[in-house]
Scaffold this motif. Sequence first.
Motif, short mmCIF file in Angstrom:
data_model
loop_
_atom_site.label_atom_id
_atom_site.label_comp_id
_atom_site.label_asym_id
_atom_site.label_seq_id
_atom_site.Cartn_x
_atom_site.Cartn_y
_atom_site.Cartn_z
N VAL A 1 2.32 -10.17 -2.81
CA VAL A 1 1.84 -8.95 -2.32
C VAL A 1 2.70 -8.17 -1.39
N GLU A 2 3.85 -8.71 -0.86
CA GLU A 2 4.86 -8.21 -0.28
C GLU A 2 5.56 -7.34 -1.14
N SER B 1 4.36 -3.94 -2.62
CA SER B 1 3.84 -2.81 -1.49
C SER B 1 4.53 -1.53 -2.25
N TYR C 1 -3.78 -4.22 2.21
CA TYR C 1 -2.36 -4.01 2.99
C TYR C 1 -2.49 -3.38 4.33
N LEU D 1 -0.31 -5.27 7.00
CA LEU D 1 1.03 -5.89 6.28
C LEU D 1 2.19 -4.93 6.63
N TRP E 1 3.84 -2.61 5.01
CA TRP E 1 3.60 -1.37 4.53
C TRP E 1 2.45 -0.58 4.60
N GLY E 2 1.42 -1.18 5.49
CA GLY E 2 0.13 -0.93 5.34
C GLY E 2 0.03 0.34 6.11
N GLN F 1 -0.28 -15.18 4.16
CA GLN F 1 0.55 -14.39 4.74
C GLN F 1 1.03 -15.30 5.90
#
Length: 872
Positions: free
Chosen positions: A585-586, A589, A658, A661, A663-664, A722
């Motif tokens: 997921v990271e 982003s 996101y 996180l 880049w949320g 995470q």
Amino acid sequence: MDIFRGPDLNSSSSCNSTGSVHVTPSKSQKDLGVQLVLSLALGATALITFCVLRPRWPQLYAARKRRIEPQIRLPELGTSFFGWMPKLYRITEHEVLASAGLDAFVFLNFFKMAIRLFCVMGFFALVVLLPINNRFRDFRPTFGDNKTEDGKDISQLGLSPTLLPLDDDDSSFGMYKGGHHKDLSSERTYLWAYVFFTYLFVAMTMYTINWETIRIIKFRQDYLGSQSTVTDRTFRLTGVPEDLRSEGRVKHLIEKLEIGSVECVTMCRNWKEVDDLMDDRDKLLRKLETAWAKYLQSQNKDKQTQRPGQVAAPANGNPTPHIDEEAGETQRVLEDNTDNPHMMEGERPQTTIRYGPFLLRSRKVDAIDYYEEKLRRIDSKIVAARKKDFKPTDMALVTMDSVASCQMVIQARIDPRPGSLLTKATPAPSDLVWKNTYAMRGIRRLKSWSITTFICILTILWIFPTVFLASLLSFCTVEKTAPAFAAWLKDHPIMYSLLQNGVPTLVVSLLNVAVPYLYDWLSNYQGMISHGDVELSVISKNFFFTFFNTFFVFAISLTGLDFLSKLQDFLKDTSKIPRAISDDVEWLSVFYISFIMLQGIGLMPFRMLEFGSVVLHPIYRAMSSTPRDYAELEKPPVFQYGFYLPTALLIFNLCLIYSVLRWGFAILIFGIIYFVLGYFTFKYMVMYAMDQPQHATGGAWRIICYRIMIGLIIFEIVMVGQIAAESAFVQSIFILPLIPFTIWYSYYFKKRYEPLTKYIALRAIRSTEDHEDAVLMDEQFADEGESRPSQALFRRGSTLDEYREKGVTFVNPSLVVPLKQPWVYRDPPPLPTEEETNTSTEELPSLVMPNTVSGLGIGDANVWRDSGADAA
């Protein structure tokens, strides 16, 4: 400073042994800048083009406004360049509900809900979470093979093969510094912020869903409770036993329940014969109109080739047919769009018919005479078929004398036997798929499950072309297959960024646009009773496809050609899936930021521009030849929620996933931009530009809420992974209770709110005399600081549905619709009266000219009428 490290263009070690690394684009902030410039360029071009063309092409960009009933008044937007925007903004949701209906109201309120929710979440992500992430989560991801740049195995160095923080003074791209890494134990306390904001954002989302659902239910109940259409008073009765399959017996059965009087009963019967005849007649009618169009064009060309003052001689001495003075423009259009160099002067079009044993003999005959005769014969069959007594099926449509009586039947069970005499709400007569009303329940159920299974398999099979396309777009694949082009990309970083970042998002976007057409086509063969049910089914299927392929496939594996091996590992140990998803997921982003940018800023204005309709219009116009074809070109396009809502739901869920996180904050900001632009775009489309022939009374809201709950569960799983990836097991355990709580909430929503999104509450039903009840309901709206919807919405004394259903009844159109006559000239032919429709074909008026043309006499015509007309 770059947040993510992408493949090093100057190092051959950036590609693994498979020749491909990541299906994701490169991950630098520079790539986001390139994508933003590209999206702005596309969006600005489309918006300016729309502002220029909107006042010039009202037949396209104001098609719905030009064709709706005059009683439904839409505000004038004017013809100024940008002046339409504030006027569109000032259109209230009451006006949306009154002029576009419940489905449009629910659809647009989803966008407004997303804007409100993400503005609050974005504030926390920007003010609180961004400083935390910048301080503690300045990541440098590892390569796909879990090795450092000098080839050492990370596990041998005691390093985590996932995301590791660097020293504050480290400005290199390496994963480690001198073979040492920082002690993470002192830093794990910041992960409690992740736990807190995960709970906060889940609670905010559920509260927003609750608040908006209650609000939509109030509008829906007031809207439907204030009207009394034939649809609101009719219910569908299925599983009717054979001994009750007649209108009289069904009426007697329902009235014995003493819940109201039955106004009429329509027993669904096997109308396949008459439906097929009507379909065949429509095809013949169009062939006859095409033949007439060719002939009139030929006559028009003959006139243009004559010297001034010279009169064209009719073919074979026959009189020239009368040409309507108003048909000149249509004839010019036909001439401009059709070319028949093979036709001789004055000659009528011909067609080839086959007859005799095994249709081995053939003959060319006059096309107009031939299709006219075929039309006469099929009209005779239709008239006879309409008088037949067709076999009844196990379904009946029962119209009660009041809405309250109908709702009581729908919300009750009237027979103790399972599967017998089931009651359901009925779609509007124009929304019914009549061919499916007489299909056997078992056959319809088999078709439904078969196509659903096929679509599920097809969606999974889409993994392979998606991964293949993604691997082709990676730099390592380019370097392996086209070294010269790869070397050129190294010298042109902007083009490299477009390849790695812009092209994948564009491919995914185009795939999400193309595949729904296939699913829409398949859904229409599932045997559903109404077009509204088909629309809701398309929304579900397309969301499944977009979410599965755009999120799950990319998140489960970053390597294109390594997908199958990873899938095998996950099947052996499913506990690896949350960890893999959280790691990947990271990586994704920046890809999803680019995707949301392109969808919102770049492509949203193209939806308002109706780019597909603009491009295809000249093609359709060139293919048109008859006045009916040109009239159909003027119809407004159909707004299909199944094509637009799934992408919006995907982006909503991406913003949720996101939100906490690294880049949320960026994803939430661009998500807000997407929903703001989407709200204005779709508001214009549903109000002014596009038609909505079917209406599901806001049923899409149930799908929206359940799909958001799926996004919440994925969000919680990602956060568990995470936090667990940082060996903070205590914090990850604290998030685990959210997963069963969200599942419980979905059941709570189903029991508490879903019935009111399907049915009309008895207290909400009222007539004009129910003043006391109306005052009581108004008081319930008073605590929200807004007027009751009916006060502003229904002051004209009617709703949009009542306008739509004025004078309609639940009768199969094939049994009663007037038999349309050929549309030859500019003005459409008058509809035949009921008396003319029921006459025999010998008494039907003929459009064919007296005597004959093309050298065939009456006697000659009888030859093919007797021998080949039915065989062709």
